[in-house]
Scaffold this motif. Structure first.
Motif, PDB file in Angstrom:
ATOM      1  N   GLU A  71     -24.867   3.460 -32.474  1.00 46.33           N
ATOM      2  CA  GLU A  71     -24.571   2.489 -33.621  1.00 46.33           C
ATOM      3  C   GLU A  71     -23.143   2.388 -33.906  1.00 46.33           C
ATOM      4  N   ASP A  72     -22.713   3.643 -34.271  1.00 49.45           N
ATOM      5  CA  ASP A  72     -21.399   3.919 -34.825  1.00 49.45           C
ATOM      6  C   ASP A  72     -20.553   3.584 -33.739  1.00 49.45           C
ATOM      7  N   ASP A  73     -20.470   3.598 -32.520  1.00 48.53           N
ATOM      8  CA  ASP A  73     -19.619   3.440 -31.428  1.00 48.53           C
ATOM      9  C   ASP A  73     -19.861   1.894 -31.012  1.00 48.53           C
ATOM     10  N   LEU A  74     -20.677   1.206 -31.450  1.00 52.20           N
ATOM     11  CA  LEU A  74     -20.901  -0.161 -31.070  1.00 52.20           C
ATOM     12  C   LEU A  74     -19.748  -0.933 -31.452  1.00 52.20           C
ATOM     13  N   PRO A  75     -19.042  -1.027 -32.744  1.00 52.85           N
ATOM     14  CA  PRO A  75     -17.990  -1.852 -32.765  1.00 52.85           C
ATOM     15  C   PRO A  75     -16.776  -1.856 -31.797  1.00 52.85           C
ATOM     16  N   ALA A  76     -16.360  -0.390 -31.568  1.00 51.29           N
ATOM     17  CA  ALA A  76     -15.551  -0.319 -30.490  1.00 51.29           C
ATOM     18  C   ALA A  76     -15.831  -0.669 -29.300  1.00 51.29           C
ATOM     19  N   TYR A  77     -17.168  -0.554 -29.091  1.00 51.82           N
ATOM     20  CA  TYR A  77     -17.584  -0.847 -27.628  1.00 51.82           C
ATOM     21  C   TYR A  77     -17.491  -2.355 -27.440  1.00 51.82           C
ATOM     22  N   ILE A  78     -17.903  -2.961 -28.562  1.00 53.90           N
ATOM     23  CA  ILE A  78     -17.842  -4.624 -28.561  1.00 53.90           C
ATOM     24  C   ILE A  78     -16.407  -5.174 -28.300  1.00 53.90           C
ATOM     25  N   ALA A  79     -15.277  -4.259 -28.779  1.00 53.18           N
ATOM     26  CA  ALA A  79     -14.125  -4.737 -28.765  1.00 53.18           C
ATOM     27  C   ALA A  79     -13.334  -4.609 -27.245  1.00 53.18           C
ATOM     28  N   GLY A  80     -14.139  -4.101 -26.466  1.00 60.11           N
ATOM     29  CA  GLY A  80     -13.792  -3.913 -24.926  1.00 60.11           C
ATOM     30  C   GLY A  80     -14.161  -4.867 -24.058  1.00 60.11           C
ATOM     31  N   PHE A  81     -14.746  -5.864 -24.581  1.00 55.46           N
ATOM     32  CA  PHE A  81     -15.867  -6.780 -23.568  1.00 55.46           C
ATOM     33  C   PHE A  81     -14.518  -8.047 -23.220  1.00 55.46           C
ATOM     34  N   PRO A  82     -14.703  -8.771 -22.092  1.00 55.53           N
ATOM     35  CA  PRO A  82     -15.821  -8.452 -21.115  1.00 55.53           C
ATOM     36  C   PRO A  82     -15.532  -7.227 -20.341  1.00 55.53           C
ATOM     37  N   ARG A  83     -16.851  -6.512 -19.895  1.00 54.83           N
ATOM     38  CA  ARG A  83     -16.657  -5.291 -19.190  1.00 54.83           C
ATOM     39  C   ARG A  83     -17.741  -5.069 -18.025  1.00 54.83           C
ATOM     40  N   TYR A  84     -17.391  -4.068 -17.259  1.00 54.79           N
ATOM     41  CA  TYR A  84     -18.358  -3.868 -16.098  1.00 54.79           C
ATOM     42  C   TYR A  84     -19.609  -2.936 -16.601  1.00 54.79           C
ATOM     43  N   ILE A  85     -20.585  -3.734 -16.166  1.00 51.82           N
ATOM     44  CA  ILE A  85     -21.864  -2.953 -16.814  1.00 51.82           C
ATOM     45  C   ILE A  85     -22.599  -2.598 -15.533  1.00 51.82           C
ATOM     46  N   LYS A  86     -22.911  -1.184 -15.240  1.00 51.20           N
ATOM     47  CA  LYS A  86     -23.394  -0.770 -14.256  1.00 51.20           C
ATOM     48  C   LYS A  86     -24.793  -1.389 -14.013  1.00 51.20           C
ATOM     49  N   LYS A  87     -25.696  -1.579 -14.744  1.00 53.81           N
ATOM     50  CA  LYS A  87     -26.974  -1.901 -14.596  1.00 53.81           C
ATOM     51  C   LYS A  87     -26.927  -3.423 -14.127  1.00 53.81           C
ATOM     52  N   PHE A  88     -25.860  -4.094 -14.392  1.00 57.12           N
ATOM     53  CA  PHE A  88     -25.684  -5.634 -13.760  1.00 57.12           C
ATOM     54  C   PHE A  88     -25.081  -5.525 -12.457  1.00 57.12           C
ATOM     55  N   ASN A  89     -24.282  -4.382 -12.187  1.00 53.81           N
ATOM     56  CA  ASN A  89     -23.291  -4.289 -11.122  1.00 53.81           C
ATOM     57  C   ASN A  89     -22.516  -5.484 -11.204  1.00 53.81           C
ATOM     58  N   MET A  90     -21.843  -5.946 -12.575  1.00 52.98           N
ATOM     59  CA  MET A  90     -21.168  -7.047 -12.703  1.00 52.98           C
ATOM     60  C   MET A  90     -20.146  -6.904 -13.838  1.00 52.98           C
ATOM     61  N   VAL A  91     -19.122  -7.841 -14.040  1.00 56.52           N
ATOM     62  CA  VAL A  91     -18.384  -7.742 -15.100  1.00 56.52           C
ATOM     63  C   VAL A  91     -18.855  -8.891 -16.196  1.00 56.52           C
ATOM     64  N   VAL A  92     -19.520  -8.742 -17.375  1.00 49.86           N
ATOM     65  CA  VAL A  92     -19.910  -9.603 -18.206  1.00 49.86           C
ATOM     66  C   VAL A  92     -19.540  -9.816 -19.511  1.00 49.86           C
ATOM     67  N   GLY A  93     -19.693 -11.010 -19.888  1.00 50.76           N
ATOM     68  CA  GLY A  93     -19.344 -11.353 -21.388  1.00 50.76           C
ATOM     69  C   GLY A  93     -20.541 -10.787 -22.239  1.00 50.76           C
ATOM     70  N   LEU A  94     -20.175 -10.955 -23.510  1.00 54.14           N
ATOM     71  CA  LEU A  94     -21.449 -10.352 -24.469  1.00 54.14           C
ATOM     72  C   LEU A  94     -22.536 -11.368 -24.630  1.00 54.14           C
ATOM     73  N   ASP A  95     -22.260 -12.628 -24.211  1.00 55.44           N
ATOM     74  CA  ASP A  95     -23.454 -13.702 -24.208  1.00 55.44           C
ATOM     75  C   ASP A  95     -24.459 -13.457 -23.074  1.00 55.44           C
ATOM     76  N   GLN A  96     -23.696 -12.769 -22.047  1.00 58.61           N
ATOM     77  CA  GLN A  96     -24.601 -12.335 -20.638  1.00 58.61           C
ATOM     78  C   GLN A  96     -25.502 -11.100 -20.868  1.00 58.61           C
ATOM     79  N   VAL A  97     -24.904 -10.437 -21.749  1.00 60.76           N
ATOM     80  CA  VAL A  97     -25.719  -9.159 -22.188  1.00 60.76           C
ATOM     81  C   VAL A  97     -27.026  -9.557 -22.935  1.00 60.76           C
ATOM     82  N   VAL A  98     -26.803 -10.723 -23.937  1.00 57.83           N
ATOM     83  CA  VAL A  98     -27.971 -11.103 -24.785  1.00 57.83           C
ATOM     84  C   VAL A  98     -28.931 -11.714 -23.833  1.00 57.83           C
ATOM     85  N   GLN A  99     -28.420 -12.626 -22.859  1.00 55.84           N
ATOM     86  CA  GLN A  99     -29.451 -13.135 -22.177  1.00 55.84           C
ATOM     87  C   GLN A  99     -30.229 -12.026 -21.290  1.00 55.84           C
TER      88      GLN A  99
END
Ligand code: HEC
Length: 256
Positions: A71-99
């Motif tokens: 949770e401490d690292d969450l703000p800095a991690y959010i500030a790096g989106f859109p990101r490549y997320i391994k489990k989706f094998n895609m670059v995604v926006g935060l809205d797609q993470v929510v979906q």
């Protein structure tokens, strides 16, 4: 009495001079409303709704866990989106993470274009308020490819009038006025537009996301409107977010 009139006149003159081309963009009444709304952004209440909705999915802690960060690292991690997320094998926006979170939690995912999704996305990005944008477009081949696609999408001319995003948002044209609206230069490094979206749009009386704003320009400029969350849209977001690298996130923005 005479003096009073003189002062009023020179103030009016001064404001019309000092705002230059921008005098067309906002009337004095609009400017007053803008000042008032900056103090009290109507989007704040919508962002509070977004927080409540995320609460059904475990809130900040649930999101951090889903993303595999503390949770401490969450703000800095959010500030790096859109990101490549391994489990989706895609670059995604935060809205797609929510979906994906909704889907994995057994809920029917909200549509990317729904008001509730805009509210959740805005809340999540606001967790990173004050955090400098730290998107890394060289992090992996997927991010590199998305940056390249974003640049291509920004530069490619399409539609009935053969316009690209760059036709209206390049350095050459900045300061020009289109139908009373000054054209913002988005091509410039140091342009921090991505740090100020999601934003409340006064002319639409609603909370809008960056990709929704792109759609507005596509519609106005007669370019075929690309769906939110499609590779081109996420790529455009990557491209413009890169230009805002290092700028502190300040959500919600307030726009005309
Ligand atoms: C015909 C000219 C034109 C084209 C083409 C165009 N835009 Fe715009 N865009 C504008 C104008 C004018 C504004 C400012 C409008 C306002 O202030 O209400 C704007 C505003 C924006 C903003 C908001 C800037 C801010 O201050 O937050 C973004 C982001 C944007 N455009 C992205 C794009 C993208 C991406 C494309 C290509 C898909 C595009 N635009 C194509 C004219 C254009």
């Amino acid at each position: 009495m005479k003096l009073g009139i003189k002062i009023t006149l020179s103030v009016a003159l001064l404001s019309s001079l000092s705002f230059g081309g921008e005098q067309f963009a906002m009337s004095d009444a609009d400017r007053a409303m803008y000042a008032e709304m900056s103090e009290n952004n109507p989007a704040d209440i919508l962002i509070a709704d977004g927080e409540e909705l995320l609460g059904y999915m475990g809130g900040d802690a649930g999101l951090a866990k889903y993303l595999g960060v503390s949770e401490d690292d969450l703000p800095a991690y959010i500030a790096g989106f859109p990101r490549y997320i391994k489990k989706f094998n895609m670059v995604v926006g935060l809205d797609q993470v929510v979906q994906a979170m909704m889907h994995d939690g057994g809920h029917k995912p909200l549509k990317l274009k729904s008001g509730n999704m805009f509210a959740i996305l805005s809340y999540i990005k606001s967790i990173a308020n004050g955090e400098p944008i730290n998107i890394d477009v060289d992090a992996n081949p997927q991010m590199k490819a998305m940056y390249a696609l974003g640049e291509k999408t920004f530069m490619t001319k399409r539609g009935g009038r053969g316009l690209s995003c760059n036709s209206c948002h390049s350095k050459d044209i900045v300061g020009s006025v289109l139908r009373t609206q000054p054209l913002p230069d988005l091509s410039n490094k140091g342009v921090a537009v991505a740090a100020t979206w999601p934003a409340y749009r006064m002319t639409k009386s609603s909370l809008r996301t960056l990709q929704r704003r792109f759609q507005g320009c596509m519609k106005n400029a007669l370019l075929k409107v690309i769906p939110i969350g499609s590779p081109e849209m996420v790529a455009l977001e990557v491209y413009l977010t890169k230009k805002a690298e290092g700028t502190e996130i300040a959500i919600p923005g307030l726009k005309r």
